[in-house]
Write an enzyme that holds these catalytic residues in place. Structure first.
Site, mmCIF file in Angstrom:
data_model
loop_
_atom_site.group_PDB
_atom_site.id
_atom_site.type_symbol
_atom_site.label_atom_id
_atom_site.label_comp_id
_atom_site.label_asym_id
_atom_site.label_seq_id
_atom_site.Cartn_x
_atom_site.Cartn_y
_atom_site.Cartn_z
ATOM 1 N N GLY A 44 0.813 -1.387 -0.020
ATOM 2 C CA GLY A 44 -0.055 -0.134 -0.083
ATOM 3 C C GLY A 44 0.814 1.352 0.048
ATOM 4 O O GLY A 44 0.371 2.334 0.315
ATOM 5 N N SER A 45 1.916 1.316 -0.460
ATOM 6 C CA SER A 45 2.837 2.507 -0.448
ATOM 7 C C SER A 45 2.406 3.361 -1.480
ATOM 8 O O SER A 45 2.356 4.553 -1.281
ATOM 9 C CB SER A 45 4.282 2.254 -0.694
ATOM 10 O OG SER A 45 4.403 1.799 -2.030
ATOM 11 N N ASN A 46 1.844 3.046 -2.630
ATOM 12 C CA ASN A 46 1.138 4.035 -3.631
ATOM 13 C C ASN A 46 -0.180 4.603 -2.816
ATOM 14 O O ASN A 46 -0.501 5.950 -2.847
ATOM 15 C CB ASN A 46 0.867 3.333 -4.857
ATOM 16 C CG ASN A 46 2.248 3.419 -5.862
ATOM 17 O OD1 ASN A 46 2.463 4.284 -6.375
ATOM 18 N ND2 ASN A 46 2.603 2.046 -5.825
ATOM 19 N N LEU A 84 -3.650 -6.559 -8.038
ATOM 20 C CA LEU A 84 -3.397 -7.615 -8.942
ATOM 21 C C LEU A 84 -4.373 -8.439 -9.538
ATOM 22 O O LEU A 84 -4.147 -9.311 -10.553
ATOM 23 C CB LEU A 84 -2.191 -8.430 -8.048
ATOM 24 C CG LEU A 84 -0.961 -7.729 -7.756
ATOM 25 C CD1 LEU A 84 -0.201 -8.630 -6.877
ATOM 26 C CD2 LEU A 84 -0.364 -6.922 -8.569
ATOM 27 N N ASN A 86 -4.911 2.769 -13.560
ATOM 28 C CA ASN A 86 -3.521 1.603 -13.195
ATOM 29 C C ASN A 86 -2.272 2.231 -12.962
ATOM 30 O O ASN A 86 -1.986 3.173 -14.071
ATOM 31 C CB ASN A 86 -3.896 0.415 -13.825
ATOM 32 C CG ASN A 86 -2.860 -0.596 -13.296
ATOM 33 O OD1 ASN A 86 -2.770 -0.924 -12.063
ATOM 34 N ND2 ASN A 86 -2.116 -1.427 -14.022
ATOM 35 N N HIS A 127 1.613 0.839 -13.827
ATOM 36 C CA HIS A 127 2.294 -0.457 -13.856
ATOM 37 C C HIS A 127 3.667 -0.293 -13.574
ATOM 38 O O HIS A 127 4.070 0.981 -14.215
ATOM 39 C CB HIS A 127 2.000 -1.123 -15.256
ATOM 40 C CG HIS A 127 2.651 -2.367 -15.478
ATOM 41 N ND1 HIS A 127 2.087 -3.615 -14.944
ATOM 42 C CD2 HIS A 127 3.729 -2.688 -16.181
ATOM 43 C CE1 HIS A 127 2.854 -4.334 -15.289
ATOM 44 N NE2 HIS A 127 3.957 -4.148 -16.150
ATOM 45 N N ASP A 145 -3.180 -4.434 -18.489
ATOM 46 C CA ASP A 145 -2.010 -3.781 -18.903
ATOM 47 C C ASP A 145 -2.204 -3.194 -20.411
ATOM 48 O O ASP A 145 -1.069 -2.755 -20.884
ATOM 49 C CB ASP A 145 -0.779 -4.226 -18.750
ATOM 50 C CG ASP A 145 -0.393 -4.692 -17.466
ATOM 51 O OD1 ASP A 145 -1.001 -4.103 -16.458
ATOM 52 O OD2 ASP A 145 0.065 -5.562 -16.888
ATOM 53 N N GLU A 204 7.018 6.114 -9.203
ATOM 54 C CA GLU A 204 5.733 6.064 -8.682
ATOM 55 C C GLU A 204 5.107 7.154 -7.699
ATOM 56 O O GLU A 204 4.095 7.868 -7.834
ATOM 57 C CB GLU A 204 5.287 4.643 -8.116
ATOM 58 C CG GLU A 204 5.484 3.474 -9.054
ATOM 59 C CD GLU A 204 5.405 2.301 -8.382
ATOM 60 O OE1 GLU A 204 5.346 1.951 -7.294
ATOM 61 O OE2 GLU A 204 5.194 1.284 -9.357
HETATM 62 C C1 GAR Z 1 3.933 -1.031 -7.441
HETATM 63 O O1 GAR Z 1 4.981 -1.002 -7.639
HETATM 64 C C2 GAR Z 1 2.940 -1.199 -8.596
HETATM 65 O O2 GAR Z 1 3.314 -0.432 -9.461
HETATM 66 C C3 GAR Z 1 2.780 -2.659 -8.900
HETATM 67 O O3 GAR Z 1 2.836 -3.167 -7.474
HETATM 68 C C4 GAR Z 1 3.677 -2.356 -6.594
HETATM 69 C C5 GAR Z 1 2.707 -2.223 -5.210
HETATM 70 O O4 GAR Z 1 3.278 -1.738 -4.323
HETATM 71 N N1 GAR Z 1 1.743 -2.933 -9.437
HETATM 72 C C6 GAR Z 1 1.759 -4.009 -10.560
HETATM 73 O O5 GAR Z 1 2.699 -4.709 -10.602
HETATM 74 C C7 GAR Z 1 0.585 -4.260 -11.378
HETATM 75 N N2 GAR Z 1 0.774 -4.956 -12.305
HETATM 76 P P1 GAR Z 1 2.331 -0.861 -3.199
HETATM 77 O O6 GAR Z 1 1.429 -2.034 -2.782
HETATM 78 O O7 GAR Z 1 3.435 -0.595 -2.068
HETATM 79 O O8 GAR Z 1 1.756 0.357 -3.722
#
Ligand code: GAR
Length: 187
Positions: free
Chosen positions: A13-15, A86, A103, A105, A146, A175
């Site tokens: 969940g950092s994003n 995902l 989204n 990626h 994607d 990101e």
């Molecule tokens: C992020 O790097 C995001 O871009 C990627 O998963 C990570 C989630 O990190 N997403 C994908 O690979 C989607 N196909 P987070 O939970 O710390 O935000």
């Protein structure tokens, strides 16, 4: 009236945390829900930290019925943000939110996308191929993994000494820097 946004996540969940921080005092945008399909995932802690209501996604309420879709509609959600989410988004949800699901990626699509290409698998593949750059792609979501229209890309240079972890750190920096700003601009 503030734009009502839901975040979907599957992992740490950092994003999601970064988006919530960015919009915390916004008079334009309100995050009204954080939905997550992984019990115990860090994304739930992020929601708690920001006092955002959560929704536990299951195959039943997300893919096999329209329960989650109806829930979003009841909450008057207008935008859906996939922040490390995902699961594939079902057709009914895509149709209900045309060009309204975004989204991120962790690679430069159309390369290193599609089923199974997520998180560390992406960075390992980029490293194994000896790529000289990677980056992020922010795009609208359609029914294929994607493949929706690209909104924004940013690149990072890969040094010969970078392993998958270093590549991931560079991509994560992009990101954090860009995702909320791009969401803000689109909304
Ligand atoms: C992020 O790097 C995001 O871009 C990627 O998963 C990570 C989630 O990190 N997403 C994908 O690979 C989607 N196909 P987070 O939970 O710390 O935000």
């Amino acid at each position: 009236m503030k734009k009502r946004l839901a975040i979907l996540a599957s992992g740490g969940g950092s994003n999601a945390d970064n988006i919530l921080n960015y919009f915390k005092e916004s008079d334009k945008v309100e995050v009204v829900l954080l939905a997550c399909n992984k019990p115990g995932a860090g994304a739930f802690d992020v929601a708690k930290k920001w006092n955002v209501p959560t929704y536990a996604l299951t195959k039943e309420n997300f893919k096999e019925s329209n329960d989650f879709l109806y829930f979003l509609q009841k909450l008057d959600v207008e935008w859906v943000i996939l922040a490390g989410f995902l699961w594939k988004v079902p057709g009914a949800l895509v149709e209900a939110f045309p060009q309204r699901i975004i989204n991120i990626h962790p690679a430069l699509l159309p390369n290193y996308g599609g089923k199974g290409m997520y998180g560390h698998f992406v960075h390992e593949a980029v490293h194994a191929a000896g790529e000289k750059e990677s980056g992020i792609t922010i795009h609208f979501v359609n029914e294929h993994y994607d493949e929706g229209a690209v909104i924004f890309q940013a690149k990072a240079t890969i040094d010969p000494s970078d392993g998958p972890h270093e590549i991931e750190m560079k991509v994560r920096r992009l990101e954090i820097e860009h995702f909320p700003k791009v969401i803000d601009a689109i909304l």
